[in-house]
Each structure stands twice: as C-alpha cells, then as structure tokens.
Design a protein around this motif. Structure first.
Motif, PDB file in Angstrom:
ATOM      1  N   THR A  48       0.845  -1.197   0.000  1.00 49.78           N
ATOM      2  CA  THR A  48       0.000   0.000   0.000  1.00 49.78           C
ATOM      3  C   THR A  48       0.881   1.248   0.000  1.00 49.78           C
ATOM      4  OG1 THR A  48      -0.166   0.226   2.421  1.00 49.78           O
ATOM      5  CG2 THR A  48      -1.734  -1.269   1.339  1.00 49.78           C
ATOM      6  N   SER A  50       2.449   2.708  -2.537  1.00 50.22           N
ATOM      7  CA  SER A  50       3.703   2.332  -3.192  1.00 50.22           C
ATOM      8  C   SER A  50       4.023   3.167  -4.421  1.00 50.22           C
ATOM      9  CB  SER A  50       3.661   0.848  -3.570  1.00 50.22           C
ATOM     10  OG  SER A  50       2.407   0.485  -4.099  1.00 50.22           O
ATOM     11  N   ALA A  72      -0.928  -0.700  -4.483  1.00 50.36           N
ATOM     12  CA  ALA A  72      -2.250  -0.320  -3.966  1.00 50.36           C
ATOM     13  C   ALA A  72      -2.209   1.144  -3.560  1.00 50.36           C
ATOM     14  CB  ALA A  72      -2.620  -1.201  -2.774  1.00 50.36           C
ATOM     15  N   CYS A  73      -2.784   2.016  -4.400  1.00 57.50           N
ATOM     16  CA  CYS A  73      -2.596   3.452  -4.222  1.00 57.50           C
ATOM     17  C   CYS A  73      -3.881   4.244  -4.453  1.00 57.50           C
ATOM     18  CB  CYS A  73      -1.536   3.960  -5.195  1.00 57.50           C
ATOM     19  SG  CYS A  73       0.060   3.111  -5.094  1.00 57.50           S
ATOM     20  N   ARG A  74      -3.939   5.416  -3.859  1.00 62.70           N
ATOM     21  CA  ARG A  74      -5.062   6.335  -4.060  1.00 62.70           C
ATOM     22  C   ARG A  74      -4.851   7.174  -5.317  1.00 62.70           C
ATOM     23  NH1 ARG A  74      -5.942  11.593  -2.925  1.00 62.70           N
ATOM     24  NH2 ARG A  74      -3.907  11.754  -1.936  1.00 62.70           N
ATOM     25  N   LEU A 100      -6.823   2.023  -4.271  1.00 62.95           N
ATOM     26  CA  LEU A 100      -7.090   1.832  -2.842  1.00 62.95           C
ATOM     27  C   LEU A 100      -6.981   3.168  -2.129  1.00 62.95           C
ATOM     28  CD1 LEU A 100      -7.531   0.133  -0.273  1.00 62.95           C
ATOM     29  CD2 LEU A 100      -5.040  -0.152  -0.152  1.00 62.95           C
ATOM     30  N   LEU A 102      -7.395   4.406   1.486  1.00 62.29           N
ATOM     31  CA  LEU A 102      -7.527   3.930   2.859  1.00 62.29           C
ATOM     32  C   LEU A 102      -8.380   4.848   3.731  1.00 62.29           C
ATOM     33  CD1 LEU A 102      -3.851   2.757   3.171  1.00 62.29           C
ATOM     34  CD2 LEU A 102      -5.824   1.249   3.497  1.00 62.29           C
ATOM     35  N   VAL A 108     -11.714   0.384   0.599  1.00 60.92           N
ATOM     36  CA  VAL A 108     -10.961  -0.772   1.110  1.00 60.92           C
ATOM     37  C   VAL A 108     -11.696  -2.064   0.782  1.00 60.92           C
ATOM     38  CG1 VAL A 108     -10.108  -1.936   3.179  1.00 60.92           C
ATOM     39  CG2 VAL A 108      -9.846   0.544   2.951  1.00 60.92           C
ATOM     40  N   ASN A 127       1.559  -3.308   4.766  1.00 65.42           N
ATOM     41  CA  ASN A 127       0.733  -2.154   5.157  1.00 65.42           C
ATOM     42  C   ASN A 127       1.660  -0.966   5.382  1.00 65.42           C
ATOM     43  OD1 ASN A 127      -1.731  -3.555   5.094  1.00 65.42           O
ATOM     44  ND2 ASN A 127      -1.393  -4.379   7.136  1.00 65.42           N
ATOM     45  N   ALA A 129       1.294   2.421   3.601  1.00 68.13           N
ATOM     46  CA  ALA A 129       0.814   3.791   3.367  1.00 68.13           C
ATOM     47  C   ALA A 129       0.656   4.562   4.669  1.00 68.13           C
ATOM     48  CB  ALA A 129      -0.519   3.758   2.615  1.00 68.13           C
ATOM     49  N   HIS A 153      -5.948  -0.022   7.127  1.00 68.96           N
ATOM     50  CA  HIS A 153      -5.109  -1.223   7.037  1.00 68.96           C
ATOM     51  C   HIS A 153      -5.671  -2.367   7.881  1.00 68.96           C
ATOM     52  CE1 HIS A 153      -1.553   1.393   5.693  1.00 68.96           C
ATOM     53  NE2 HIS A 153      -1.821   0.557   4.710  1.00 68.96           N
ATOM     54  N   LEU A 156      -8.472  -3.816   5.855  1.00 68.35           N
ATOM     55  CA  LEU A 156      -7.913  -4.495   4.684  1.00 68.35           C
ATOM     56  C   LEU A 156      -7.317  -5.845   5.056  1.00 68.35           C
ATOM     57  CD1 LEU A 156      -6.979  -4.477   1.707  1.00 68.35           C
ATOM     58  CD2 LEU A 156      -4.901  -3.314   2.485  1.00 68.35           C
TER      59      LEU A 156
END
Length: 324
Positions: A48, A50, A72-74, A100, A102, A108, A127, A129, A153, A156
């Motif tokens: 996450t 990343s 896994a990113c926003r 993703l 969070l 999530v 985990n 982020a 997290h 998740l």
C-alpha cells in the motif's frame, strides 16, 4: 550587543549543524541493509502507498526478485508512473496498479473484493501507506490520519486473511514507527474525537499499528501467516505533503540532508517480507533488520483482545467477517 547576539545565533546554528551531521553519520553506520538475493518468483505481494517513498522502494525490490507486485494506491496517476519506472528498472512486467483509498472503508472493501476475485494467492501484504499533518475527518467520521495509518489497514488485513491463509506460509508487514512509544491508548477516544494534536494522533496510530500487529500474530498462530511491525527510521519521504508549504520545504530539506533515503528506509520492510531468518517469527517489532524492544502495552494480551474488538466495531466488520 547586536554583534554578540549575531555570533550567538551563528554559534547555535553551528552546534545544530554539527549534531545533525553526527546524526547522519549515525544513521549511515547503524542502518540495517538486507543483502540476500532470494527470489520471489511466483509470489504475489501487495504494497500500500507504493507510488512514492518507502513503499515504492520496497515494491521495486520485490519486482527485481520476480514477484508479482500490486501497487495499492489512491493517486492512480502517480501509481502508474511508479509502475512504469519499476518495470523499466526491474525488467519485470508483472507489476499492476489497483485503486485503494484507505480513508474510505468502502474503497478498502472494493479493493479487497477485487483482489480476492482476481488473485489465487497472496504471499505478502505490506501495510505501508501513511499520512501526517491532515486536520480533517474522513467520510467515515474518523480523523484522517488515524484512518489511513491504522483503521484502513486493519480492515484491509482482515478482509484478506483467508487469501493469506490459503497461500501460507505468508506474511503481513506493518510499517509503524518508534514514535509509537509515546502514543496513548484511550478506549474511550479511539477515533481521536477529542484530540486536535496532529503529532499525538500520529503517535497514537503508530502505537495502534504495533498492538494490532501483535494481536494479528496471536490470532494467526499455527496458520502459517506471520505478522510483524517495524520502525523504518527517519526517512526522506512525502509523508509531510499535507502540512503548510513553508514547513514542508524546511522539513524536506532537513530530511534530504540528514536522514535515510527511501531505499535505506525500506530495508527492514524488505527484510520482514523476504528473509528466511524471520520465517517462523511473528508478533515482533523490528528496527534496522533486527528485533527490537517495544513498550509493555503492546505485549498485553487482555489489552490486545479489547483493542481488537473495538477496532472491529469501528471499521464495521460483521461477526461473520471476524476470522477469530
């Protein structure tokens, strides 16, 4: 008098500079470096946050080892830029981006649902982020930093437990911080409703990371899934991107000059995800690729159990979704 005051200021800066230089030397000498060439061919790794910093450095390392890496990113624009860079450097095309956020429990759940539907295995969940300096609440009514750094997290990991068990031996890696040692656990204020101190919110959520990691380890005992937490060091990342511009510029310059690079900061994450030395270790806390001591509250089983149930309620886990 003005002349003396001027030289006093110069002297203070001189001493501060000397201390920071010594800190940089200390960081360089004590930083743990994971040197194993172990491959991860056939494994699936989720990281996450990343698209930048520690997460990106760790994702690149996993890609170099042959793993399928899920970013896994926003921010999907930055995530896709990171993906292309990682593929170019690692020569591993099996790098994918998944959305993703969070700060949204709905996001999530959607992410976890997509992973379960598309992946046959999950060998490592990192985990990673994190965010600091955000003074607002999420759509779920929780302080932003607390939800991104911990509750997102927590939800998740719970939703992906069955896939991790199916893929055992598998690992969960929680990126915490040594600042967790000054955090506080108040069962009547676990959403930080009564706290406006951003620094303490960050310390509290990092404490939650360690308590949660240890409770995951207890509940997963005998399953082949391990759970460990870590302090990456003081690292030059974008975690302060939400603080005021001037403060951010000063902090970033200090980080660049005197603290760890993202690659150095990612070493303990990589160690816990890859090393054979920790295959059977769970519920531990690591610094510079070595097991380290933490505070007693993180080891208290009764507190861990109560904390777990409170977290489940906050993130909205239904009874049938609670694996133990």
């Amino acid at each position: 008098m003005e002349y003396e005051a001027f030289w006093k200021i110069i002297t203070y800066f001189y001493y501060i500079g000397g201390l920071l230089a010594l800190l940089k030397i200390y960081q360089s000498v004590t930083s743990g470096i994971f040197k194993s060439d172990k491959r991860l061919d056939g494994q699936v790794v989720i990281v996450t946050g990343s698209n930048t910093g520690i997460g990106k450095a760790a994702a690149l390392d996993f890609a170099k080892r042959g793993a399928k890496v899920i970013l896994a990113c926003r921010d999907l624009i930055k995530a896709n830029e990171a993906k292309e860079e990682i593929i170019e450097i690692s020569k591993n095309k099996n790098v994918v981006v998944r959305s993703l956020d969070l700060s949204s429990f709905a996001s999530v759940r959607n992410f976890a649902k997509e992973i379960i539907a598309t992946e046959n295995r999950l060998d490592v969940l990192v985990n990673n982020a994190g965010v600091g300096g955000v003074d607002k609440k999420t759509e779920d009514g929780i302080e932003w930093g607390m939800q991104v750094n911990h509750y997102g997290h927590f939800l998740l990991t719970n939703l992906l437990i069955d896939l991790l068990k199916k893929s055992a031996p598998s690992r969960i890696v929680h990126v915490s911080s040594m600042i967790h040692k000054i955090g506080r656990l108040d069962f009547d204020n676990m959403k930080c409703e009564r706290s406006k101190n951003g620094f303490m919110v960050y310390a509290n959520c990092k404490l939650y990371n360690v308590i949660g990691s240890n409770e995951f380890a207890r509940r997963l005992e005998g399953s082949g899934v391990t759970s460990n937490s870590l302090h990456p060091g003081v690292v030059n990342t974008e975690i302060m991107r939400h603080v005021p511009y001037l403060v951010r510029c000063i902090v970033n310059k200090l980080l660049q000059l005197f603290f760890k690079s993202p690659e150095e900061g990612a070493q303990t994450t990589i160690y816990l995800a890859v090393s054979d030395d920790v295959t059977n270790m769970s519920g531990k806390y690591f610094v510079d690729c070595q097991e380290a001591s933490t505070i007693s509250i993180t080891e208290d089983r009764e507190i861990g159990q109560k904390f777990w149930e409170k977290c489940c309620d906050i993130v909205g886990l239904k009874p049938e979704e609670r694996f133990i």
